[in-house]
Design a protein around this motif. Structure first.
Motif, PDB file in Angstrom:
ATOM      1  N   SER A 178       0.888  -1.073  -0.011  1.00 27.68           N
ATOM      2  CA  SER A 178       0.067   0.064   0.014  1.00 27.68           C
ATOM      3  C   SER A 178       0.910   1.328  -0.070  1.00 27.68           C
ATOM      4  N   THR A 186       2.192   1.955  -3.519  1.00 28.20           N
ATOM      5  CA  THR A 186       1.076   2.624  -4.500  1.00 28.20           C
ATOM      6  C   THR A 186       0.785   3.871  -3.722  1.00 28.20           C
ATOM      7  N   GLY A 187       0.789   4.227  -2.831  1.00 28.06           N
ATOM      8  CA  GLY A 187       0.715   5.705  -2.435  1.00 28.06           C
ATOM      9  C   GLY A 187       1.599   6.614  -2.657  1.00 28.06           C
ATOM     10  N   LEU A 237       0.868   7.124  -6.751  1.00 29.00           N
ATOM     11  CA  LEU A 237      -0.245   7.934  -6.915  1.00 29.00           C
ATOM     12  C   LEU A 237       0.052   9.424  -6.362  1.00 29.00           C
ATOM     13  N   SER A 274      -4.992  10.570  -7.536  1.00 28.82           N
ATOM     14  CA  SER A 274      -4.422  10.870  -6.190  1.00 28.82           C
ATOM     15  C   SER A 274      -5.642  11.055  -5.282  1.00 28.82           C
ATOM     16  N   TYR A 292      -7.258   7.420  -4.493  1.00 28.35           N
ATOM     17  CA  TYR A 292      -6.435   6.771  -3.561  1.00 28.35           C
ATOM     18  C   TYR A 292      -6.542   7.512  -1.964  1.00 28.35           C
TER      19      TYR A 292
END
Length: 242
Positions: A68, A71-72, A75, A94, A97
């Motif tokens: 995670s 991915t964060g 984005l 973003s 997310y």
């Protein structure tokens, strides 16, 4: 019957611009995601008794946290670039997310509140007489922690959402301004052409052009026939006898 729609904010934190607020929110989220990645790397590279970042949880939980975080980071960097380039779609990716991260964080907060509601974790830490008071204090602490977390993340989403709406509206305004400018320029060009054709000098030049394009002897310059009249009398060339 009109549908309800959230009205975007005009500024962030009572005075800052939405652009600054969005950048600040994304930078905070970027820092958190980097910490998640570091937690996973620390768990993979070191044994349990030699961890540099002491966080409870299994290896699977830390690997999921790292995924995670990666991915964060991706984005969030996309969103920061979108703010810099004024690209609303990148910032909105973003934002989606952040919505998912907010839902996960609030769910974990609710789970922690339910887990500590029975106060089993402090039974051996306090005396029997003070246990009810300490249990109530612990419940209040977890409740206010959940409330503060929820309000902070919801406000973060609200600011980023407001910036996306502001950029989308400004893009529409710019597109309309470009169309209006193009139409005005075309109108001005048409007016200037109309005025120039009414000028005696322009008419004289046009007459010289027609004389130049007229046939010389039995031949016509650059072709067999030139129709300088607009609109033409016929879609097909006319035959001329000399």
């Amino acid at each position: 019957m009109g549908c309800l729609r959230l009205r975007p904010a005009l500024q962030c934190c009572c005075g800052c611009s939405l652009e600054f607020g969005t950048q600040a929110m994304l930078l905070v989220n970027l820092s958190r995601c980097i910490i998640f990645v570091l937690i996973g790397l620390d768990a993979v590279m070191h044994p349990d008794n030699g961890l540099a970042i002491q966080v409870a949880g299994s290896m699977g939980n830390k690997c999921a946290l790292t995924a995670s975080g990666v991915t964060g980071v991706t984005l969030t960097l996309l969103g920061l670039w979108g703010v810099h380039a004024k690209w609303e779609q990148a910032v909105r990716a973003s934002f989606y997310y952040l919505v998912l991260a907010c839902a996960i964080d609030v769910s974990i907060g609710v789970y922690e509140n339910l887990l500590h509601h029975s106060c089993l974790d402090i039974q051996n830490m306090v005396s029997y007489r003070s246990r009810p008071m300490m249990c109530g204090a612990e419940r209040l602490m977890w409740f206010f922690a959940l409330l503060a977390l929820t309000l902070a993340e919801v406000y973060q989403l609200y600011i980023v959402f407001s910036y996306c709406e502001e950029e989308a509206f400004s893009t529409q305004i710019n597109a309309f301004s470009m169309l209006s400018s193009a139409a005005e320029e075309k109108r001005l060009v048409g007016n200037s052409l109309h005025l120039s054709m009414s000028d005696p000098v322009t008419l004289a030049s046009h007459a010289k052009f027609q004389t130049f394009m007229a046939p010389v002897g039995n031949h016509t310059i650059y072709g067999t026939y030139h129709d300088v009249q607009y609109p033409p009398e016929s879609p097909h060339p006319r035959s001329r006898q000399f």
